[in-house]
Design a protein around this motif. Structure first.
Motif, short mmCIF file in Angstrom:
data_model
loop_
_atom_site.label_atom_id
_atom_site.label_comp_id
_atom_site.label_asym_id
_atom_site.label_seq_id
_atom_site.Cartn_x
_atom_site.Cartn_y
_atom_site.Cartn_z
N ALA A 1 0.61 -1.14 -0.23
CA ALA A 1 -0.35 0.16 0.20
C ALA A 1 0.90 1.58 -0.16
CB ALA A 1 -1.09 0.08 0.93
N ARG A 2 2.06 1.04 0.24
CA ARG A 2 3.56 2.48 0.14
C ARG A 2 2.59 3.17 1.35
NH1 ARG A 2 4.38 3.49 -6.30
NH2 ARG A 2 5.86 1.58 -6.42
N VAL A 3 2.38 2.55 2.45
CA VAL A 3 2.27 3.50 4.05
C VAL A 3 2.78 2.54 4.93
CG1 VAL A 3 -0.65 3.91 3.04
CG2 VAL A 3 0.58 2.21 4.05
N GLY A 4 3.09 3.57 5.99
CA GLY A 4 3.26 2.35 6.90
C GLY A 4 2.44 1.71 7.86
N VAL A 5 3.79 0.52 8.27
CA VAL A 5 2.95 -0.17 9.07
C VAL A 5 1.56 0.13 10.18
CG1 VAL A 5 4.01 -1.46 10.41
CG2 VAL A 5 2.64 -2.56 9.89
N GLY A 6 1.91 1.43 10.85
CA GLY A 6 1.29 2.73 11.92
C GLY A 6 0.12 2.82 11.10
N THR A 7 0.39 3.05 10.27
CA THR A 7 -1.17 4.04 9.53
C THR A 7 -2.19 2.40 8.79
OG1 THR A 7 0.04 5.09 7.83
CG2 THR A 7 -2.24 5.18 7.48
N VAL A 8 -1.98 1.46 8.76
CA VAL A 8 -2.46 0.29 8.74
C VAL A 8 -3.40 -0.19 10.56
CG1 VAL A 8 -2.73 -2.50 7.93
CG2 VAL A 8 -1.28 -0.74 6.76
N TYR A 9 -2.20 -0.36 11.24
CA TYR A 9 -3.02 -0.56 12.30
C TYR A 9 -3.50 0.44 12.97
CZ TYR A 9 -0.39 -4.96 12.99
OH TYR A 9 0.31 -6.38 12.65
N ARG A 10 -3.47 2.02 12.42
CA ARG A 10 -4.22 2.97 13.22
C ARG A 10 -5.66 2.36 12.45
NH1 ARG A 10 -0.15 6.04 12.57
NH2 ARG A 10 -0.73 6.69 10.79
N ARG A 11 -6.03 1.99 11.43
CA ARG A 11 -7.63 2.03 10.53
C ARG A 11 -7.96 0.12 10.85
NH1 ARG A 11 -11.85 2.33 9.59
NH2 ARG A 11 -12.91 2.98 8.04
N PHE A 12 -6.91 -0.62 11.52
CA PHE A 12 -7.36 -1.73 11.34
C PHE A 12 -6.98 -2.38 13.16
CE2 PHE A 12 -8.11 -1.62 6.90
CZ PHE A 12 -9.58 -1.95 6.97
N PRO A 13 -6.95 -2.36 13.87
CA PRO A 13 -6.01 -2.48 15.13
C PRO A 13 -5.09 -4.45 15.42
CG PRO A 13 -8.41 -2.54 15.62
CD PRO A 13 -8.42 -2.21 14.19
N SER A 14 -6.03 -4.80 14.73
CA SER A 14 -4.89 -5.82 14.35
C SER A 14 -5.60 -6.52 13.18
CB SER A 14 -6.13 -7.34 15.51
OG SER A 14 -7.23 -7.46 15.26
N LYS A 15 -4.63 -7.85 12.69
CA LYS A 15 -4.77 -8.30 11.78
C LYS A 15 -5.84 -9.40 11.52
CE LYS A 15 -2.74 -11.68 8.87
NZ LYS A 15 -1.80 -12.69 8.88
N ASP A 16 -6.90 -9.39 12.19
CA ASP A 16 -7.92 -10.53 12.01
C ASP A 16 -8.87 -9.41 11.34
OD1 ASP A 16 -7.11 -12.35 12.21
OD2 ASP A 16 -7.62 -13.16 15.06
N VAL A 17 -9.02 -7.93 12.02
CA VAL A 17 -10.05 -7.38 12.14
C VAL A 17 -9.44 -7.10 10.06
CG1 VAL A 17 -11.21 -5.10 11.89
CG2 VAL A 17 -10.37 -6.74 13.80
N LEU A 18 -8.77 -7.09 9.72
CA LEU A 18 -8.71 -6.17 8.51
C LEU A 18 -9.27 -7.60 8.40
CD1 LEU A 18 -7.18 -4.90 6.13
CD2 LEU A 18 -5.37 -5.54 6.44
N VAL A 19 -8.42 -8.77 8.26
CA VAL A 19 -8.60 -10.01 7.57
C VAL A 19 -10.46 -10.50 7.13
CG1 VAL A 19 -9.33 -12.50 7.88
CG2 VAL A 19 -7.17 -11.83 7.84
#
Length: 244
Positions: free
Chosen positions: A69-87
């Motif tokens: 996504a060309r963003v920092g991993v912190g950006t991903v976790y701010r939107r999806f607080p855990s991997k399972d939420v993104l899944v």
């Protein structure tokens, strides 16, 4: 196609706590509109997640999603607080897409076999098999617990210890729309079977397995499309009933 370690309840509970702090919901949605740049980042993350999980399975790390996504991993976790939420988000979107494809085939094709084969071709062409949701597999196995071993949907590509795996002993309270998908696909299967065009021993799980099997992940897009089409033709021939 990969199936991950579910543990949905604990993941969602954790996500709910972290979302409360960030002003979002456990499923990764927000109660307030996103800024333009934040919305753009969200779209990049979701697109990257579909690509990464489609290529590597749901066992792929969040760092790979962030990198794509060309963003920092912190950006991903701010939107999806855990991997399972993104899944869960990706799986639910995929379930909805598959359901729409199945419903379109059911409503627009008069011939039972044409309806079933259209659904399979559309789903495979869209790459749905590489993101077949864990909820669908879990519910599918639970629904068909009485079937002989060869008729059940097998666990898919093995994941490392600790990743999401197929859970067949219990049905999640929130199945992310899986029950609706299975119901519509079940109607396609029953119609084709009643018309004598589908083998009597073919189950809904078999149809889902076809979608998963006929969607190989290959580096070349043209080669992948050709391989999927060829493999699906072979699998459809195997599903079709033949006069005795």
């Amino acid at each position: 196609m990969h199936v991950q370690d579910s543990r949905w309840s604990s993941a969602v509970a954790s996500g709910a706590t972290m979302s409360a702090v960030s002003g979002g919901r456990p499923d990764g949605t927000r109660t307030t509109p996103l800024r333009v740049d934040a919305q753009r980042n969200l779209e990049h993350v979701l697109r990257a997640a579909r690509e990464v999980f489609g290529e590597l399975g749901y066992g792929a790390p969040m760092e790979d999603v962030a990198r794509r996504a060309r963003v920092g991993v912190g950006t991903v976790y701010r939107r999806f607080p855990s991997k399972d939420v993104l899944v869960r988000r990706i799986a639910e979107e995929e379930t909805s897409r598959l359901t729409e494809q199945a419903r379109a085939a059911l409503g627009q094709e008069d011939e039972p076999w044409s309806a079933l084969s259209r659904f399979l071709r559309t789903s495979v062409a869209s790459g749905a098999g590489r993101l077949l949701p864990p909820q669908v597999l879990r519910v599918g196995v639970a629904e068909e617990r009485g079937l002989p071993e060869h008729a059940r949907l097998p666990q898919q590509r093995t994941q490392p210890a600790g990743e999401l795996r197929l859970v067949s002993e219990e049905r999640a309270e929130d199945d992310g729309g899986a029950a609706e998908l299975l119901d519509v696909v079940g109607q396609l299967v029953e119609r084709a079977r009643a018309a004598g065009e589908l083998r009597a021993d073919v189950s809904v799980s078999d149809v889902l397995l076809v979608i998963a099997t006929a969607a190989p992940s290959l580096p070349d897009a043209a080669q992948q499309a050709a391989a999927s089409a060829r493999l699906l033709d072979i699998l459809l021939e195997g599903l079709r009933s033949r006069p005795s």
